[in-house]
Design an enzyme around this catalytic site. Structure first.
Site, short mmCIF file in Angstrom:
data_model
loop_
_atom_site.label_atom_id
_atom_site.label_comp_id
_atom_site.label_asym_id
_atom_site.label_seq_id
_atom_site.Cartn_x
_atom_site.Cartn_y
_atom_site.Cartn_z
N LYS A 71 0.87 -1.18 0.00
CA LYS A 71 0.00 0.00 0.00
C LYS A 71 0.90 1.22 0.00
CE LYS A 71 -4.47 1.00 0.29
NZ LYS A 71 -5.63 0.19 -0.16
P1 NAD Z 1 -13.05 7.75 -3.02
O1 NAD Z 1 -12.03 8.78 -2.81
O2 NAD Z 1 -13.56 7.49 -4.39
O3 NAD Z 1 -14.34 8.08 -2.10
C1 NAD Z 1 -14.23 8.32 -0.73
C2 NAD Z 1 -15.60 8.74 -0.23
O4 NAD Z 1 -15.52 8.92 1.20
C3 NAD Z 1 -16.08 10.07 -0.82
O5 NAD Z 1 -17.47 10.01 -1.07
C4 NAD Z 1 -15.81 11.04 0.33
O6 NAD Z 1 -16.68 12.17 0.30
C5 NAD Z 1 -16.11 10.15 1.52
N1 NAD Z 1 -15.57 10.71 2.75
C6 NAD Z 1 -14.35 11.24 2.95
N2 NAD Z 1 -14.26 11.72 4.20
C7 NAD Z 1 -15.45 11.47 4.79
C8 NAD Z 1 -15.98 11.73 6.07
N3 NAD Z 1 -15.27 12.36 7.01
N4 NAD Z 1 -17.27 11.33 6.34
C9 NAD Z 1 -18.01 10.69 5.41
N5 NAD Z 1 -17.55 10.43 4.17
C10 NAD Z 1 -16.29 10.82 3.88
O7 NAD Z 1 -12.47 6.41 -2.35
P2 NAD Z 1 -12.88 4.91 -2.66
O8 NAD Z 1 -11.95 4.39 -3.66
O9 NAD Z 1 -14.35 4.83 -2.86
O10 NAD Z 1 -12.48 4.21 -1.28
C11 NAD Z 1 -13.38 4.14 -0.17
C12 NAD Z 1 -12.91 3.06 0.80
O11 NAD Z 1 -12.89 1.80 0.11
C13 NAD Z 1 -11.51 3.24 1.37
O12 NAD Z 1 -11.47 2.73 2.67
C14 NAD Z 1 -10.67 2.38 0.46
O13 NAD Z 1 -9.47 1.96 1.08
C15 NAD Z 1 -11.60 1.23 0.24
N6 NAD Z 1 -11.31 0.43 -0.96
C16 NAD Z 1 -11.28 1.00 -2.20
C17 NAD Z 1 -11.03 0.20 -3.31
C18 NAD Z 1 -11.06 0.76 -4.71
O14 NAD Z 1 -10.97 -0.04 -5.65
N7 NAD Z 1 -11.20 2.04 -4.91
C19 NAD Z 1 -10.78 -1.16 -3.16
C20 NAD Z 1 -10.84 -1.72 -1.87
C21 NAD Z 1 -11.10 -0.91 -0.79
#
Ligand code: NAD
Length: 413
Positions: free
Chosen positions: A106
Site C-alpha cells: 500500500k
Molecule cells: P473515493 O475517494 O472514491 O471516495 C471516498 C468517499 O468517502 C467520498 O465520497 C468522500 O466524500 C467520503 N468521505 C471522505 N471523508 C469522509 C468523512 N469524514 N465522512 C463521510 N464520508 C467521507 O475512495 P474509494 O476508492 O471509494 O475508497 C473508499 C474506501 O474503500 C476506502 O477505505 C478504500 O481503502 C476502500 N477500498 C477501495 C477500493 C477501490 O478499488 N477504490 C478497493 C478496496 C477498498
C-alpha cells in the site's frame, strides 16, 4: 472521522486472533507480520502560487510470498506510515483470501488533494513515481487507486514509470481503458461488495428486495455499491460523504443521485432530509455499509448501530473494540478483506490482460469476478462452521494459512 485508530497494531490483533485459532507457531507469526520493505520519500512541489511545499510519500511492501505485491495509493491528510503499513498488511490477507497470485502493499502521500490543482496533482504524482519507481515493477509491485486517487492518477504513474523504465502498462491497475485498463475495473469493488452483501443477506434471512441500506461514502466504492444494490431492489435510505449526510425513508433515486454526485463531486445539494453526519451510522436499517475511511465504528458508537449486518466496504472501518461490541450484539460483520476484495480481483484480471496483451470483454470480467467472490465467501462460511469462528477470524485464518504455506514451500520457514 479519524483513521488514526486504524493502525498496524489493530490489524495485527486481528491477525493474532486468527493465528491463535489455527495454532500458528511463533516463527511463522513473526515472518508474516514483518513488512518486507518500507519506503518514505520526500516529494517537493513548487505550487502554482510560487511557494514550495514538501510532501511525504510512502510505499510499504508487506509480503510477496504468493506473487508480486499489490495495493492502492491513497492521497489524504491523515496518511502516515502506520496507516499505510496496516493497509499493506490487509492487502496480503485480501489477495490470499480471494486466491489471486499477489502479495500485499500500500502507499500514499500525506496531502489534501482538494487543495491542489490538477496540474499540481499531476506533478506531485510524477515526482512520487520517479522516487519510488526503483521498487515498483510489473512482477514486483503494482499500485492501484484508493481514496482520492483515480484512473487519471494511474495514467500519470504509468506514463512516468514507462518514461524511466520502458513501456509497462501492467505497472498499475485501475488505468483508463485507453491505456490498457480493464472493462469492469472501475465498478469492481462496488460490484464485489454487492455480490458478497447479497450472499450474506441470503444466509442471514434478509431479503435484498426492499432491504433498507445505509451507505457512508459515495465515491468509487460507495456509489457503485449503491447502484448495484438498488438495481437488486434494495432501498438506499441514507447516504453520507465528506460534505454531510442525507436521509430518505422511501429510498433515494440512485441514478439521479449518481448523476448529481458525479457532476458536483459530492452528494451535497441533492434533495433529501439533511441529517447530522455523526448520526448516519446509527440510522435504523437492515444493512449498514461504511465505504469511506477507517476507524468510524468505535467503542463510542458501536452500541448505537441499528443494523442487522455491517458490510465493510471501506478498509478497517471498525476498531477492534467496536468489532467486539457488534459481535456481542450479534450483528454480523462482513470483513473488509472479503467484502471489498472485488477491486483487487479485477486488478488481477487487468494485470493478466496486460501481461498477455489480450483484452477481455466486460461480461467475462464480471462473470469471473462473481466466481472469485462467491468462492471466497463460501470458503469463509464453511470455515466459520468448521472452526466455530466469526466471519473475520475465519477469513483471516484462510488467508494466513495460504501465505504461511507459500513461505514454507519457498524455504523461509
Ligand atoms: P473515493 O475517494 O472514491 O471516495 C471516498 C468517499 O468517502 C467520498 O465520497 C468522500 O466524500 C467520503 N468521505 C471522505 N471523508 C469522509 C468523512 N469524514 N465522512 C463521510 N464520508 C467521507 O475512495 P474509494 O476508492 O471509494 O475508497 C473508499 C474506501 O474503500 C476506502 O477505505 C478504500 O481503502 C476502500 N477500498 C477501495 C477500493 C477501490 O478499488 N477504490 C478497493 C478496496 C477498498
Amino acid at each position: 472521522m479519524s483513521s488514526k485508530i486504524n493502525n498496524y497494531e489493530n490489524t495485527n490483533r486481528l491477525f493474532d486472533k486468527a493465528a491463535d485459532l489455527i495454532g500458528l507457531d511463533t516463527d511463522t507469526r513473526l515472518l508474516l507480520k514483518t513488512p518486507f520493505r518500507e519506503i518514505q520519500v520526500e516529494v517537493p512541489l513548487r505550487l502554482e502560487d510560487g511557494s514550495l511545499e514538501i510532501f511525504l510519500g510512502y510505499r510499504v511492501q508487506h509480503n510477496a510470498a504468493r506473487g508480486p505485491m499489490k495495493g492502492g495509493l491513497r492521497y489524504h491528510p491523515e496518511v502516515d506510515f502506520d496507516e499505510v503499513r496496516s493497509l499493506a498488511s490487509l492487502m496480503t490477507w485480501k489477495t490470499a483470501l480471494v486466491n489471486v497470485p499477489f502479495g500485499g502493499a500500500k502507499g500514499g502521500i500525506t496531502c489534501d488533494p482538494n487543495g491542489l490543482t490538477v496540474r499540481e496533482l499531476e506533478r506531485l504524482t510524477r515526482k512520487f513515481t520517479s522516487r519510488i519507481g526503483f521498487a515498483l515493477g510489473v512482477q514486483q509491485d503494482i499500485p492501484a487507486p484508493d481514496v482520492n486517487t483515480s484512473a487519471q492518477t494511474m495514467a500519470w504513474i504509468m506514463d512516468q514509470y514507462s518514461t524511466q523504465f520502458g513501456y509497462a502498462p501492467g505497472i498499475v491497475t485501475g488505468k483508463p481503458i485507453e491505456l490498457g485498463g480493464s472493462f469492469g475495473r472501475e465498478a469492481a469493488t462496488g460490484r464485489g461488495v454487492s455480490i458478497v452483501t447479497q450472499a450474506a443477506a441470503a444466509d442471514e434471512g434478509i431479503e435484498i428486495e426492499g432491504a433498507r441500506i445505509v451507505i457512508q461514502g459515495f465515491g468509487n466504492v460507495g456509489s457503485y455499491t449503491a447502484q448495484l444494490l438498488s438495481e437488486q431492489g434494495a432501498k438506499i435510505v441514507a447516504v453520507g460523504d465528506h460534505t454531510g449526510a442525507l436521509f430518505n425513508g422511501d429510498g433515494f433515486d440512485i441514478p439521479a443521485l449518481l448523476r448529481h454526485a458525479r457532476s458536483e463531486r459530492s452528494i451535497g445539494g441533492f434533495p433529501g432530509e439533511a441529517i447530522e453526519s455523526d448520526t448516519l451510522l446509527e440510522q435504523e436499517c437492515d444493512i449498514l455499509i461504511p465505504a469511506a475511511l477507517g476507524g468510524v465504528i468505535t467503542r463510542d458508537n458501536a452500541g448505537d448501530v441499528r443494523a442487522r449486518m455491517v458490510v465493510e466496504a471501506a478498509n478497517s472501518p471498525i476498531t477492534t473494540i467496536g468489532d467486539e461490541i457488534l459481535n456481542e450484539r450479534n450483528i454480523l460483520v462482513v470483513p473488509d478483506i472479503l467484502a471489498n476484495a472485488g477491486g483487487v480481483t479485477v486488478s488481477y484480471f487487468e494485470w493478466v490482460q496486460n501481461v498477455q496483451a489480450f483484452s477481455w470483454e466486460e461480461d467475462r470480467v464480471n462473470e469471473q469476478l462473481e466466481k472469485y467472490m462467491l468462492q471466497a465467501y463460501q470458503s469463509v462460511r464453511s470455515i466459520m462452521k468448521e472452526r466455530s469462528a466469526r466471519m473475520r477470524t475465519a477469513a483471516f485464518s484462510i488467508a494466513i494459512e495460504r501465505v504461511a504455506k507459500a513461505e514454507k514451500i519457498r524455504g523461509d520457514l
